[in-house]
Design a protein around this motif. Structure first.
Motif, PDB file in Angstrom:
ATOM      1  N   ASN A 269       1.073  -1.435  -0.152  1.00 43.97           N
ATOM      2  CA  ASN A 269       0.210   0.047  -0.053  1.00 43.97           C
ATOM      3  C   ASN A 269       0.685   1.390  -0.206  1.00 43.97           C
ATOM      4  OD1 ASN A 269      -1.128   1.896   1.096  1.00 43.97           O
ATOM      5  ND2 ASN A 269      -2.895   0.376   1.631  1.00 43.97           N
ATOM      6  N   ILE A 270       0.663   1.962  -1.038  1.00 44.83           N
ATOM      7  CA  ILE A 270       1.996   3.371  -1.441  1.00 44.83           C
ATOM      8  C   ILE A 270       1.472   4.174  -0.258  1.00 44.83           C
ATOM      9  CG2 ILE A 270       1.809   4.963  -2.982  1.00 44.83           C
ATOM     10  CD1 ILE A 270       2.388   3.716  -4.761  1.00 44.83           C
ATOM     11  N   GLU A 271       0.572   4.268  -0.038  1.00 44.50           N
ATOM     12  CA  GLU A 271       0.094   5.363   0.337  1.00 44.50           C
ATOM     13  C   GLU A 271       0.555   5.599   1.929  1.00 44.50           C
ATOM     14  OE1 GLU A 271      -3.396   6.064  -2.369  1.00 44.50           O
ATOM     15  OE2 GLU A 271      -2.268   4.567  -1.263  1.00 44.50           O
ATOM     16  N   MET A 272      -0.219   4.366   2.707  1.00 43.63           N
ATOM     17  CA  MET A 272       0.110   3.357   4.206  1.00 43.63           C
ATOM     18  C   MET A 272       1.571   3.639   4.465  1.00 43.63           C
ATOM     19  SD  MET A 272      -2.345   3.659   5.882  1.00 43.63           S
ATOM     20  CE  MET A 272      -1.778   3.020   7.324  1.00 43.63           C
ATOM     21  N   SER A 273       2.325   3.414   3.104  1.00 33.68           N
ATOM     22  CA  SER A 273       4.484   3.356   3.470  1.00 33.68           C
ATOM     23  C   SER A 273       3.943   4.613   3.329  1.00 33.68           C
ATOM     24  CB  SER A 273       4.650   2.630   2.111  1.00 33.68           C
ATOM     25  OG  SER A 273       3.799   1.050   1.824  1.00 33.68           O
ATOM     26  N   LEU A 274       3.888   4.903   2.437  1.00 35.19           N
ATOM     27  CA  LEU A 274       4.222   6.670   2.700  1.00 35.19           C
ATOM     28  C   LEU A 274       3.743   7.837   3.913  1.00 35.19           C
ATOM     29  CD1 LEU A 274       3.171   8.269  -0.949  1.00 35.19           C
ATOM     30  CD2 LEU A 274       6.045   7.844   0.191  1.00 35.19           C
ATOM     31  N   ALA A 275       2.877   7.437   4.151  1.00 36.53           N
ATOM     32  CA  ALA A 275       2.572   7.481   6.166  1.00 36.53           C
ATOM     33  C   ALA A 275       3.482   7.274   6.781  1.00 36.53           C
ATOM     34  CB  ALA A 275       0.944   6.718   6.166  1.00 36.53           C
ATOM     35  N   ALA A 276       3.705   5.992   6.678  1.00 36.72           N
ATOM     36  CA  ALA A 276       5.304   5.355   7.836  1.00 36.72           C
ATOM     37  C   ALA A 276       6.165   6.063   7.051  1.00 36.72           C
ATOM     38  CB  ALA A 276       5.627   4.520   7.302  1.00 36.72           C
ATOM     39  N   TYR A 277       6.587   6.124   6.242  1.00 37.32           N
ATOM     40  CA  TYR A 277       8.475   7.378   5.774  1.00 37.32           C
ATOM     41  C   TYR A 277       8.042   8.784   6.781  1.00 37.32           C
ATOM     42  CZ  TYR A 277      11.491   8.244   2.945  1.00 37.32           C
ATOM     43  OH  TYR A 277      13.034   9.093   2.386  1.00 37.32           O
ATOM     44  N   ASN A 278       6.234   9.042   6.649  1.00 38.22           N
ATOM     45  CA  ASN A 278       6.903  10.854   7.205  1.00 38.22           C
ATOM     46  C   ASN A 278       5.769  10.527   8.895  1.00 38.22           C
ATOM     47  OD1 ASN A 278       4.493  12.669   7.535  1.00 38.22           O
ATOM     48  ND2 ASN A 278       6.670  13.494   7.322  1.00 38.22           N
ATOM     49  N   GLY A 279       4.943  10.437   9.244  1.00 36.42           N
ATOM     50  CA  GLY A 279       4.818  10.257  10.569  1.00 36.42           C
ATOM     51  C   GLY A 279       5.295   8.568  11.104  1.00 36.42           C
ATOM     52  N   GLY A 280       5.700   8.057  10.577  1.00 39.15           N
ATOM     53  CA  GLY A 280       6.381   7.501  11.521  1.00 39.15           C
ATOM     54  C   GLY A 280       6.349   5.771  11.417  1.00 39.15           C
ATOM     55  N   GLU A 281       6.785   4.352  11.295  1.00 38.63           N
ATOM     56  CA  GLU A 281       6.269   3.038  10.509  1.00 38.63           C
ATOM     57  C   GLU A 281       5.312   2.522  12.224  1.00 38.63           C
ATOM     58  OE1 GLU A 281      10.711   0.311  11.178  1.00 38.63           O
ATOM     59  OE2 GLU A 281      10.796   2.797  10.237  1.00 38.63           O
ATOM     60  N   GLY A 282       5.728   2.827  12.818  1.00 37.05           N
ATOM     61  CA  GLY A 282       5.109   1.810  14.008  1.00 37.05           C
ATOM     62  C   GLY A 282       3.612   2.755  13.914  1.00 37.05           C
ATOM     63  N   ARG A 283       3.406   3.593  13.954  1.00 37.15           N
ATOM     64  CA  ARG A 283       1.907   4.304  14.326  1.00 37.15           C
ATOM     65  C   ARG A 283       1.603   3.369  13.066  1.00 37.15           C
ATOM     66  NH1 ARG A 283       0.398   9.720  15.173  1.00 37.15           N
ATOM     67  NH2 ARG A 283       2.747  10.160  15.091  1.00 37.15           N
ATOM     68  N   ALA A 284       2.252   3.669  11.521  1.00 37.10           N
ATOM     69  CA  ALA A 284       1.915   2.916  10.654  1.00 37.10           C
ATOM     70  C   ALA A 284       1.255   1.798  10.336  1.00 37.10           C
ATOM     71  CB  ALA A 284       2.271   3.047   9.172  1.00 37.10           C
ATOM     72  N   ARG A 285       2.039   0.857  10.862  1.00 38.21           N
ATOM     73  CA  ARG A 285       2.114  -0.885  11.546  1.00 38.21           C
ATOM     74  C   ARG A 285       0.908  -0.701  12.200  1.00 38.21           C
ATOM     75  NH1 ARG A 285       6.906  -2.054  11.664  1.00 38.21           N
ATOM     76  NH2 ARG A 285       7.454  -1.071  13.834  1.00 38.21           N
ATOM     77  N   ARG A 286       0.567  -0.238  13.361  1.00 37.47           N
ATOM     78  CA  ARG A 286      -0.545  -0.474  14.376  1.00 37.47           C
ATOM     79  C   ARG A 286      -1.655  -0.211  14.076  1.00 37.47           C
ATOM     80  NH1 ARG A 286      -2.657   3.052  17.012  1.00 37.47           N
ATOM     81  NH2 ARG A 286      -1.445   4.907  16.992  1.00 37.47           N
ATOM     82  N   VAL A 287      -1.609   1.014  12.720  1.00 40.74           N
ATOM     83  CA  VAL A 287      -3.290   2.093  12.420  1.00 40.74           C
ATOM     84  C   VAL A 287      -3.328   0.905  11.348  1.00 40.74           C
ATOM     85  CG1 VAL A 287      -4.016   3.542  11.362  1.00 40.74           C
ATOM     86  CG2 VAL A 287      -2.596   4.076  12.850  1.00 40.74           C
ATOM     87  N   TYR A 288      -2.910   0.122  10.070  1.00 44.48           N
ATOM     88  CA  TYR A 288      -3.284  -0.758   9.236  1.00 44.48           C
ATOM     89  C   TYR A 288      -3.765  -2.114  10.178  1.00 44.48           C
ATOM     90  CZ  TYR A 288      -2.809  -2.979   5.437  1.00 44.48           C
ATOM     91  OH  TYR A 288      -2.921  -4.275   3.502  1.00 44.48           O
ATOM     92  N   ARG A 289      -2.684  -2.381  11.299  1.00 45.50           N
ATOM     93  CA  ARG A 289      -3.283  -3.823  11.692  1.00 45.50           C
ATOM     94  C   ARG A 289      -4.468  -3.725  12.347  1.00 45.50           C
ATOM     95  NH1 ARG A 289       0.626  -3.916  14.808  1.00 45.50           N
ATOM     96  NH2 ARG A 289      -0.485  -3.229  16.759  1.00 45.50           N
ATOM     97  N   GLU A 290      -5.237  -2.424  13.064  1.00 49.96           N
ATOM     98  CA  GLU A 290      -6.020  -2.260  13.971  1.00 49.96           C
ATOM     99  C   GLU A 290      -7.657  -2.153  13.029  1.00 49.96           C
ATOM    100  OE1 GLU A 290      -5.237   0.563  16.893  1.00 49.96           O
ATOM    101  OE2 GLU A 290      -3.992  -1.011  17.958  1.00 49.96           O
ATOM    102  N   SER A 291      -6.948  -1.537  11.987  1.00 48.11           N
ATOM    103  CA  SER A 291      -8.209  -1.204  11.043  1.00 48.11           C
ATOM    104  C   SER A 291      -8.057  -1.882  10.005  1.00 48.11           C
ATOM    105  CB  SER A 291      -7.498  -0.009  10.660  1.00 48.11           C
ATOM    106  OG  SER A 291      -6.730  -0.224   9.294  1.00 48.11           O
ATOM    107  N   GLY A 292      -7.585  -3.539   9.597  1.00 49.83           N
ATOM    108  CA  GLY A 292      -7.688  -4.840   9.099  1.00 49.83           C
ATOM    109  C   GLY A 292      -7.945  -4.144   7.556  1.00 49.83           C
ATOM    110  N   GLY A 293      -6.118  -2.872   7.557  1.00 49.34           N
ATOM    111  CA  GLY A 293      -5.329  -2.809   6.255  1.00 49.34           C
ATOM    112  C   GLY A 293      -6.137  -2.020   5.093  1.00 49.34           C
TER     113      GLY A 293
END
Length: 521
Positions: A269-293
């Motif tokens: 997912n490019i958008e989530m990967s860019l969000a991780a690049y800017n906003g932190g991979e830990g946050r992006a990983r958690r949000v993606y997992r908790e939202s069910g992708g």
């Protein structure tokens, strides 16, 4: 400009020969056959490179451009013919070169002077604008892969609007800067199967293609790596005083590795990967997992990221989109001759000095940014020793040899960069005006037994001796080690060693005290 190569008379037979040979099947190759295949592939690549150079020469009204282009195409035809006869030679490699030229030709504009289409190079290697990214992953029918990987929505449209209005100049400058570094940065994304347009979008938003940019948070370099993240991907101090986060090639390698790691975690997912690049991979990983992708644009996902990230993601995608589709938006990126070359300094110089003596050379902004981006190890005011090799472009080589090795402009550039503004300030007591000469007063002869009065010169200390240079100096705001070395007639290397200032950046800070052992004055 009249057509450099006429079609279909030139490229059509080339296409026929290429397609006809695609059915050739090779058995196991001997060493001799393999060597012959390698030689043919190299010959094809060299001919294509010469053809692209001829296109640049043609844009600069080079008198021999057409002849060079014809000769290069003849070599391509000969290589294709030979490949058809050579056991084990894959025509796919030949077809790739031909396809790039044919695609460029089909997209080029027609002129009133010549009804045939001018063959204009539109691949990123030439420094002009591609219709589709050069990454192998994007060479799919109609170049649709990037469109399928991102969601084109009003947020992206707003980003496109901003790039085309208030930020148009910034986007164009980013593109010019990127073209000079493309041969260093794009291979990492191509090897990783990542869209080159994505690399451009990140770079445009992060640094505008300025290698030495740094943020208040501590991120530096063309792709803005934080120290800890950079260290994970092989970036950081290299033991010589240089931080490789500033190196465009090393930064691109790290960015490709980082994004592929995020893609594996976030289902490409490019958008989530860019969000991780800017906003932190830990946050992006958690949000993606908790939202069910769910998508980045889902309100429950989107609102868990800070405002900076909400702005960052669509702006990067918008810049990448414009990189791929400039014509649709009336956007024209200037063509830049970015052919890489090197010079060996005939005499010591700084990047500031080289910028002055090189002049504009037909460009709008001159070569300051190019020199800094291609030589990230050197500070702009650092005196670089004679004999040092520096990365430049082929055009800069000629300008350097003409203007920077000797002569009036070279001397003027040296004078300007070594001038010390502090010497322009007149301090009280530093200079005493000389009074006009007056006739000496009449002096009566002293009595024979009287002792002469001591003269003024005998009562004041001698002033004919030059005061000794201070053995220690406090660094003032705005000063560099180079300017201090010039001020006190020191050798910069000796001054750096005496104060344990690491080369080649020679970083010092205001208030720091420097020992001036060995300085002249």
């Amino acid at each position: 400009m009249s057509a450099l190569v006429r079609l279909p008379g030139r490229l059509a037979p080339l296409a026929f020969a290429t397609l006809a040979a695609l059915s050739f099947e090779a058995d196991a190759l001997s060493r001799r056959d393999q060597a012959a295949v390698d030689a043919l592939n190299q010959r094809m690549q060299a001919a294509e490179a010469r053809y692209r150079e001829a296109l640049v020469d043609a844009a600069n009204a080079g008198p021999d451009a057409r002849k060079a282009a014809d000769a290069a195409l003849e070599d391509m035809e000969d290589a294709i013919t030979a490949c058809g006869k050579q056991r084990g030679c894959s025509m796919q490699n030949m077809l790739a070169s031909f396809k790039r030229l044919l695609k460029a030709n089909s997209d080029a504009p027609r002129t009133d002077e010549d009804i045939d289409t001018t063959l204009v190079d539109e691949t990123p290697e030439s420094g002009s604008v591609p219709d589709s990214a050069a990454a192998a992953a994007l060479l799919t029918p109609d170049g649709e892969r990037f469109k399928q990987m991102v969601q084109y929505n009003p947020a992206v449209q707003a980003g496109i609007r901003r790039w085309l209005t208030d930020m148009r100049v910034t986007l164009i400058q980013s593109h010019e800067n990127y073209q000079h570094m493309q041969h260093l940065m794009s291979p990492a994304f191509k090897r990783s199967g990542l869209p080159e347009a994505l690399l451009f979008g990140i770079m445009a938003k992060e640094s505008n293609g300025k290698v030495h940019v740094g943020s208040r948070a501590g991120a530096v370099g063309p792709l803005q790596f934080m120290p800890a993240t950079g260290k994970r991907f092989g970036l950081g101090p290299d033991g010589t005083g240089f931080d490789t986060r500033y190196d465009p090639q090393a930064a691109a390698n790290a960015a490709a590795a980082y994004l592929n790691e995020r893609f594996r975690e976030l289902d490409s997912n490019i958008e989530m990967s860019l969000a991780a690049y800017n906003g932190g991979e830990g946050r992006a990983r958690r949000v993606y997992r908790e939202s069910g992708g769910r998508s980045f644009w889902d309100a429950d996902v989107y609102n868990q990221f800070p405002a900076e990230t909400k702005d960052y993601v669509p702006m990067v995608i918008a810049a990448a989109w414009l990189y791929l589709h400039p014509k649709e938006y009336g956007l024209t990126f200037p063509k830049v001759d970015t052919r890489p070359a090197t010079i060996r300094l005939a005499r010591s110089a700084s990047i500031y000095e080289l910028t002055i003596c090189l002049g504009n050379g037909g460009t709008r902004d001159g070569y300051m940014r190019v020199l800094r981006n291609l030589n990230p190890r050197f500070e702009a005011d650092q005196m670089i020793p004679a004999g040092t090799s520096m990365n430049v472009t082929t055009k800069m080589v000629g300008l350097y040899n003409r203007w920077c090795t000797q002569g009036q402009r070279a001397d003027l550039a040296r004078t300007l960069v070594t001038s010390d503004p502090n010497t322009a300030i007149v301090r009280r007591g530093a200079a005493v005006p000389v009074p006009p000469i007056a006739p000496p007063p009449k002096v009566e002869a002293p009595a024979p037994d009287a002792k002469p009065e001591p003269t003024a010169s005998a009562t004041r200390p001698a002033r004919d001796k030059k005061p000794a240079a201070p053995r220690e100096y406090k660094v003032q705001p705005g000063e560099t080690l180079t300017s201090i070395a010039s001020k006190f007639e020191c050798k910069i290397g000796a001054l750096a060693d005496a104060n344990k200032v690491p080369a080649p950046r020679y970083m010092i800070r205001p208030g720091q005290r420097l020992k001036l052992d060995g300085c002249g004055s």
